[in-house]
Write a protein that holds these residues in place. Structure first.
Motif, PDB file in Angstrom:
ATOM      1  N   MET A   1       0.850  -1.186   0.000  1.00  0.00           N
ATOM      2  CA  MET A   1       0.000   0.000   0.000  1.00  0.00           C
ATOM      3  C   MET A   1       0.892   1.245   0.000  1.00  0.00           C
ATOM      4  SD  MET A   1      -3.019   1.033   2.679  1.00  0.00           S
ATOM      5  CE  MET A   1      -1.893   0.980   4.068  1.00  0.00           C
ATOM      6  N   PRO A   2       1.165   1.853  -1.143  1.00  0.00           N
ATOM      7  CA  PRO A   2       2.104   2.978  -1.207  1.00  0.00           C
ATOM      8  C   PRO A   2       1.594   4.240  -0.542  1.00  0.00           C
ATOM      9  CG  PRO A   2       1.086   2.593  -3.344  1.00  0.00           C
ATOM     10  CD  PRO A   2       0.679   1.453  -2.479  1.00  0.00           C
ATOM     11  N   ALA A   3       0.277   4.439  -0.447  1.00  0.00           N
ATOM     12  CA  ALA A   3      -0.294   5.612   0.217  1.00  0.00           C
ATOM     13  C   ALA A   3      -1.752   5.313   0.514  1.00  0.00           C
ATOM     14  CB  ALA A   3      -0.179   6.857  -0.653  1.00  0.00           C
ATOM     15  N   LEU A   4      -2.295   5.947   1.534  1.00  0.00           N
ATOM     16  CA  LEU A   4      -3.717   5.815   1.814  1.00  0.00           C
ATOM     17  C   LEU A   4      -4.506   6.416   0.657  1.00  0.00           C
ATOM     18  CD1 LEU A   4      -3.716   6.875   5.581  1.00  0.00           C
ATOM     19  CD2 LEU A   4      -3.688   4.559   4.645  1.00  0.00           C
ATOM     20  N   ASN A   5      -5.556   5.715   0.238  1.00  0.00           N
ATOM     21  CA  ASN A   5      -6.292   6.153  -0.950  1.00  0.00           C
ATOM     22  C   ASN A   5      -6.794   7.584  -0.832  1.00  0.00           C
ATOM     23  OD1 ASN A   5      -5.927   3.709  -2.247  1.00  0.00           O
ATOM     24  ND2 ASN A   5      -7.856   2.838  -1.521  1.00  0.00           N
ATOM     25  N   ARG A   6      -7.304   7.926   0.343  1.00  0.00           N
ATOM     26  CA  ARG A   6      -7.848   9.265   0.534  1.00  0.00           C
ATOM     27  C   ARG A   6      -6.763  10.322   0.384  1.00  0.00           C
ATOM     28  NH1 ARG A   6     -12.676   9.596   4.704  1.00  0.00           N
ATOM     29  NH2 ARG A   6     -13.605  11.593   4.133  1.00  0.00           N
ATOM     30  N   ILE A   7      -5.588  10.030   0.929  1.00  0.00           N
ATOM     31  CA  ILE A   7      -4.484  10.985   0.803  1.00  0.00           C
ATOM     32  C   ILE A   7      -3.957  11.014  -0.629  1.00  0.00           C
ATOM     33  CG2 ILE A   7      -2.119  11.479   1.555  1.00  0.00           C
ATOM     34  CD1 ILE A   7      -2.925  10.581   4.353  1.00  0.00           C
ATOM     35  N   ALA A   8      -3.929   9.881  -1.291  1.00  0.00           N
ATOM     36  CA  ALA A   8      -3.505   9.858  -2.699  1.00  0.00           C
ATOM     37  C   ALA A   8      -4.373  10.785  -3.539  1.00  0.00           C
ATOM     38  CB  ALA A   8      -3.559   8.439  -3.240  1.00  0.00           C
ATOM     39  N   ASP A   9      -5.646  10.907  -3.174  1.00  0.00           N
ATOM     40  CA  ASP A   9      -6.542  11.804  -3.911  1.00  0.00           C
ATOM     41  C   ASP A   9      -6.160  13.267  -3.739  1.00  0.00           C
ATOM     42  OD1 ASP A   9      -8.022   9.638  -4.799  1.00  0.00           O
ATOM     43  OD2 ASP A   9      -9.558   9.814  -3.231  1.00  0.00           O
ATOM     44  N   TYR A  10      -5.434  13.575  -2.658  1.00  0.00           N
ATOM     45  CA  TYR A  10      -5.008  14.966  -2.437  1.00  0.00           C
ATOM     46  C   TYR A  10      -3.786  15.350  -3.267  1.00  0.00           C
ATOM     47  CZ  TYR A  10      -7.278  14.083   2.203  1.00  0.00           C
ATOM     48  OH  TYR A  10      -8.108  13.731   3.234  1.00  0.00           O
ATOM     49  N   ALA A  11      -3.176  14.402  -3.959  1.00  0.00           N
ATOM     50  CA  ALA A  11      -1.858  14.626  -4.566  1.00  0.00           C
ATOM     51  C   ALA A  11      -1.775  15.905  -5.397  1.00  0.00           C
ATOM     52  CB  ALA A  11      -1.444  13.410  -5.382  1.00  0.00           C
ATOM     53  N   PRO A  12      -2.722  16.183  -6.289  1.00  0.00           N
ATOM     54  CA  PRO A  12      -2.581  17.423  -7.072  1.00  0.00           C
ATOM     55  C   PRO A  12      -2.545  18.678  -6.198  1.00  0.00           C
ATOM     56  CG  PRO A  12      -4.199  15.959  -8.084  1.00  0.00           C
ATOM     57  CD  PRO A  12      -3.883  15.389  -6.730  1.00  0.00           C
ATOM     58  N   GLU A  13      -3.398  18.717  -5.161  1.00  0.00           N
ATOM     59  CA  GLU A  13      -3.391  19.884  -4.280  1.00  0.00           C
ATOM     60  C   GLU A  13      -2.102  19.948  -3.471  1.00  0.00           C
ATOM     61  OE1 GLU A  13      -7.523  20.750  -2.425  1.00  0.00           O
ATOM     62  OE2 GLU A  13      -7.552  18.645  -3.054  1.00  0.00           O
ATOM     63  N   MET A  14      -1.603  18.802  -3.028  1.00  0.00           N
ATOM     64  CA  MET A  14      -0.360  18.789  -2.270  1.00  0.00           C
ATOM     65  C   MET A  14       0.795  19.301  -3.118  1.00  0.00           C
ATOM     66  SD  MET A  14      -0.814  15.211  -0.145  1.00  0.00           S
ATOM     67  CE  MET A  14       0.685  15.390   0.820  1.00  0.00           C
ATOM     68  N   THR A  15       0.813  18.908  -4.375  1.00  0.00           N
ATOM     69  CA  THR A  15       1.858  19.407  -5.274  1.00  0.00           C
ATOM     70  C   THR A  15       1.771  20.920  -5.405  1.00  0.00           C
ATOM     71  OG1 THR A  15       1.961  17.335  -6.516  1.00  0.00           O
ATOM     72  CG2 THR A  15       2.745  19.319  -7.634  1.00  0.00           C
ATOM     73  N   ALA A  16       0.549  21.444  -5.515  1.00  0.00           N
ATOM     74  CA  ALA A  16       0.377  22.891  -5.624  1.00  0.00           C
ATOM     75  C   ALA A  16       0.832  23.594  -4.354  1.00  0.00           C
ATOM     76  CB  ALA A  16      -1.090  23.216  -5.919  1.00  0.00           C
ATOM     77  N   TRP A  17       0.497  23.023  -3.176  1.00  0.00           N
ATOM     78  CA  TRP A  17       0.958  23.624  -1.917  1.00  0.00           C
ATOM     79  C   TRP A  17       2.478  23.656  -1.879  1.00  0.00           C
ATOM     80  CZ3 TRP A  17      -2.121  19.698   1.527  1.00  0.00           C
ATOM     81  CH2 TRP A  17      -3.495  19.926   1.385  1.00  0.00           C
ATOM     82  N   ARG A  18       3.080  22.526  -2.190  1.00  0.00           N
ATOM     83  CA  ARG A  18       4.533  22.403  -2.088  1.00  0.00           C
ATOM     84  C   ARG A  18       5.235  23.379  -3.013  1.00  0.00           C
ATOM     85  NH1 ARG A  18       9.536  21.589  -4.371  1.00  0.00           N
ATOM     86  NH2 ARG A  18       8.504  20.367  -5.995  1.00  0.00           N
ATOM     87  N   ARG A  19       4.752  23.501  -4.233  1.00  0.00           N
ATOM     88  CA  ARG A  19       5.418  24.387  -5.190  1.00  0.00           C
ATOM     89  C   ARG A  19       5.205  25.857  -4.840  1.00  0.00           C
ATOM     90  NH1 ARG A  19       4.988  20.900 -10.910  1.00  0.00           N
ATOM     91  NH2 ARG A  19       6.049  19.080  -9.995  1.00  0.00           N
ATOM     92  N   HIS A  20       4.061  26.168  -4.237  1.00  0.00           N
ATOM     93  CA  HIS A  20       3.869  27.533  -3.738  1.00  0.00           C
ATOM     94  C   HIS A  20       4.901  27.830  -2.651  1.00  0.00           C
ATOM     95  CE1 HIS A  20       1.839  31.144  -2.203  1.00  0.00           C
ATOM     96  NE2 HIS A  20       2.104  30.647  -1.007  1.00  0.00           N
ATOM     97  N   LEU A  21       5.046  26.915  -1.707  1.00  0.00           N
ATOM     98  CA  LEU A  21       6.033  27.111  -0.645  1.00  0.00           C
ATOM     99  C   LEU A  21       7.442  27.223  -1.215  1.00  0.00           C
ATOM    100  CD1 LEU A  21       4.602  24.542   1.927  1.00  0.00           C
ATOM    101  CD2 LEU A  21       4.622  27.028   2.205  1.00  0.00           C
TER     102      LEU A  21
END
Length: 391
Positions: A1-21
């Motif tokens: 299980m590489p990531a929890l499914n619910r968190i995997a769904d956040y991936a695009p937003e997480m990428t946007a947060w990270r790149r903003h930072l």
């Protein structure tokens, strides 16, 4: 299980947060814009207990679980480095001379992802304390937060952190029981003699010759004063003296970084540096001003908590196992001195190393790190079933 499914769904937003930072790096304790971004996201997730301004720009946010229980701490460092970025990426730093060259933008994103999941599901008992810490690179923000009382104020009983690892396979977790990173101390030595003409050294007290003897002598501490089983590194990293090829200078100085795991070894090195360098100065007819500056202590994983953390990591990543400790340093050591817990590395695959101007965090591992944090909480503080409460 590489990531929890619910968190995997956040991936695009997480990428946007990270790149903003990444585009808006801040250093040391001056992470106010970063903290404002973090607080805004936490409020978006429905988290209402947000304590700002700790260690100037740090944050501790609390998520209540379901039912009574302890408080587990999860820490992410939020500061950047004074490095000019050379990646040429679309999301490269917009701040001259500063960049996230150690992946703290990624660590912050991982903890935000975990926060969103935990606030939505609350499938745990007790509480989670989300610790967003400034000044890991310089200033010891972890020590400041501990001294400001976050462990007692928020009732934190255990604390965990994570760091990305270039060169380790993507998604693989690694760590070591006991010391995983070293204490870091700095030796500063200023040598003052009697300058003069290079053709007449007999009329001078040469600080250059004394510094050479001192630098060579330091290595005998490693080879002759420590047990072979004790970890110790002494590296002289700067020597400054002189202005011309035919002038013996009046003064010179050098510094060294010293890495140890054991406090007794650390104390031995400090004592021997003063004894040896003072003796060489006296023998060479010069004066030495010696400063031994203690820095971050060793980062020491607590045995039971390390085993627990690695077990959780094995559920989430592409593998988990022990690694050799490193002689690098990390101020999370202060939090592990205050409370039991563990610190792991998460592989981010090939690429430039940490603190390199062409480094960039691998966004693919952010959901994995967030899943690890979330699962830590659920495993450490499982929610008590209603049937169990009734019994």
């Amino acid at each position: 299980m590489p990531a929890l499914n619910r968190i995997a769904d956040y991936a695009p937003e997480m990428t946007a947060w990270r790149r903003h930072l990444h585009q808006h790096p801040e250093t040391r304790f001056e992470c106010h814009r970063t903290a404002a971004f973090i607080a805004a996201r936490l409020r978006d997730f429905g988290i209402t207990e947000i304590h700002e301004g700790i260690a100037q720009s740090g944050i501790v946010a609390i998520i209540e679980g379901q039912g009574a229980g302890p408080t587990i701490g999860l820490r992410a460092d939020i500061d950047a480095l004074p490095i000019t970025e050379e990646t040429g990426l679309p999301h490269a730093s917009e701040v001259a001379g500063k960049m996230h060259a150690c992946g703290h933008d990624g660590h912050t994103t991982m903890l935000l992802g975990a926060a969103r999941y935990l606030a939505e599901t609350r499938n745990f008992s007790g509480r989670v304390a989300l610790i967003f810490q400034p000044a890991e690179e310089w200033g010891g923000g972890a020590e400041v937060m501990v001294k400001e009382g976050i462990m007692e104020r928020f009732g934190i009983t255990r604390v965990f952190a994570l760091h990305n690892a270039p060169g380790v396979p993507e998604g693989r977790f690694e760590g070591a029981p006991g010391p995983i990173m070293a204490a870091v101390d700095t030796l500063w030595v200023t040598v003052t003699g009697q300058g003069g003409h290079g053709a007449h050294p007999e009329e001078c007290a040469d600080p250059v010759a004394a510094i050479v003897q001192m630098v060579n002598g330091l290595q005998t501490i490693v080879s002759r004063n420590r047990k072979g089983t004790d970890a110790l590194v002494i590296s002289v990293t700067q020597i400054h003296t002189g202005t011309a090829d035919n002038i013996i200078p009046e003064t010179g100085w050098f510094c060294a970084t010293i890495r140890t795991y054991d406090k007794a070894v650390q104390t031995m090195v400090e004592t021997r540096c003063h004894e040896m360098l003072s003796g060489i100065a006296a023998a060479m007819g010069v004066r030495a001003e010696i400063t031994f500056e203690r820095g971050y202590p060793a980062t020491v994983n607590h045995a039971g908590d390390f085993d627990f953390a690695l077990g959780v990591a094995a559920e989430i990543g592409s593998g988990a196992g022990e690694c050799e400790p490193t002689m690098g340093a990390e101020d999370f050591a202060y939090m592990l001195e205050a409370r039991p817990g563990a610190y792991l590395f998460l592989g981010q695959g090939d690429g430039a190393g940490l603190h390199h101007p062409r480094y960039d965090f691998n966004d693919a591992i952010a959901p994995i790190g967030a899943s690890y944090f979330a699962r830590l909480v659920e495993r450490a503080q499982p929610r008590v079933a209603e049937s169990d409460k009734a019994a």
